[in-house]
Design a protein around this motif. Structure first.
Motif, short mmCIF file in Angstrom:
data_model
loop_
_atom_site.label_atom_id
_atom_site.label_comp_id
_atom_site.label_asym_id
_atom_site.label_seq_id
_atom_site.Cartn_x
_atom_site.Cartn_y
_atom_site.Cartn_z
N THR A 11 0.86 -1.18 0.00
CA THR A 11 0.00 0.00 0.00
C THR A 11 0.90 1.23 0.00
O THR A 11 1.79 1.35 0.85
CB THR A 11 -0.91 0.03 1.24
N MET A 90 -0.58 2.68 7.96
CA MET A 90 -0.46 1.29 8.40
C MET A 90 -1.80 0.79 8.95
O MET A 90 -2.18 -0.36 8.71
CB MET A 90 0.63 1.17 9.47
N ARG A 91 -2.48 1.63 9.72
CA ARG A 91 -3.76 1.22 10.29
C ARG A 91 -4.84 1.09 9.22
O ARG A 91 -5.76 0.27 9.36
CB ARG A 91 -4.20 2.23 11.35
N ALA A 93 -4.20 0.26 5.98
CA ALA A 93 -3.79 -0.72 4.97
C ALA A 93 -4.16 -2.14 5.39
O ALA A 93 -4.36 -2.43 6.57
CB ALA A 93 -2.28 -0.63 4.74
N TYR A 97 2.89 -4.64 3.49
CA TYR A 97 3.89 -3.58 3.43
C TYR A 97 3.23 -2.25 3.11
O TYR A 97 2.23 -2.18 2.39
CB TYR A 97 4.95 -3.88 2.36
N VAL A 98 3.83 -1.18 3.63
CA VAL A 98 3.41 0.19 3.33
C VAL A 98 4.62 0.95 2.82
O VAL A 98 5.69 0.92 3.43
CB VAL A 98 2.82 0.89 4.58
N GLU A 144 7.27 -2.91 6.98
CA GLU A 144 6.32 -3.98 7.27
C GLU A 144 5.17 -3.42 8.10
O GLU A 144 5.39 -2.73 9.10
CB GLU A 144 7.01 -5.12 8.04
N ARG A 145 3.96 -3.73 7.69
CA ARG A 145 2.79 -3.17 8.40
C ARG A 145 2.68 -3.69 9.82
O ARG A 145 2.13 -3.02 10.70
CB ARG A 145 1.50 -3.49 7.61
N ALA A 148 3.31 -1.60 13.10
CA ALA A 148 2.44 -0.49 13.49
C ALA A 148 2.34 -0.34 15.00
O ALA A 148 2.36 0.78 15.53
CB ALA A 148 1.05 -0.65 12.88
#
Length: 217
Positions: A11, A90-91, A93, A97-98, A144-145, A148
């Motif tokens: 994302t 991140m929240r 997606a 990955y972001v 990496e998400r 978060a």
């Protein structure tokens, strides 16, 4: 991560949530560069590597939403810096990955962003930031998400510096020594005018002098 540029795994988010104090408070992402809002260059770049794209903005949200992408604000309106925008993305997606880019780096095309997932995969890292051979550009960042929660804890503890948060995790560097100019970002009206002239062939400079990515959008 599998194949480094599986678009559905990423994302993208354009960080446009800052105060832009050195721009006199004007919303940088909406300023025109070569006849287009600055943010549109970042959006175009992300299309090459990201399956979904978000815009992080805390002002003029309707104007950003009119560009056709979801807009996410920081969880509080204290302008906590680029990490707050990354956390919101991140929240929002669902991908693992972001990929964050600033709203004020119009030379950063999609072909250059492909270096980040490639470098992250090669190093088996959790994060990857751009590096021009002299310094880090920490808001050109693939993360990496799942980080978060750690990022939220860092912010809750008062952390703001991007590089200090990066140091908590395994970081890969995407090498931009061959084209450092594409990482140039715009912080002042003078830098915007300088880059406009350079891109029009009226100046020899390849990017705005004294620009820095640490401050963020």
């Amino acid at each position: 991560m599998g194949t480094p540029w599986q678009r559905d795994a990423i994302t993208g988010v354009v960080l446009a949530g800052g105060r832009a104090e050195r721009m006199g408070g004007r919303d940088k992402g909406l300023l025109l560069f070569r006849g287009r809002p600055l943010v549109t260059y970042s959006l175009e770049a992300l299309k090459a590597v990201a399956g979904r794209i978000l815009i992080n903005a805390n002002r003029h949200r309707a104007a950003y939403a009119a560009l056709g992408y979801p807009v996410v604000a920081d969880r509080d309106q204290g302008f906590a810096g680029p990490l707050a925008g990354l956390l919101s993305a991140m929240r929002a997606a669902q991908s693992p990955y972001v990929l964050a880019v600033p709203c004020d780096a119009p030379l950063l095309e999609g072909r250059w962003l492909e270096r980040l997932p490639a470098a992250l995969a090669a190093a088996h890292a959790e994060l990857c930031a751009a590096h021009d051979g002299h310094r880090l550009h920490p808001v050109v960042l693939l993360a990496e998400r799942r980080l978060a929660d750690d990022l939220e804890a860092y912010l809750d503890d008062g952390g703001r510096k991007v590089e200090r948060w990066l140091a908590r995790h395994k970081l890969a560097l995407a090498d931009f020594r061959d084209h450092p100019e594409v990482l140039a970002n715009i912080n002042t009206p003078e830098q915007l005018a300088q880059l406009e002239r350079a891109q029009s062939g009226e100046a020899g400079a390849s990017g705005p002098e004294g620009s820095t990515s640490e401050r963020g959008p």
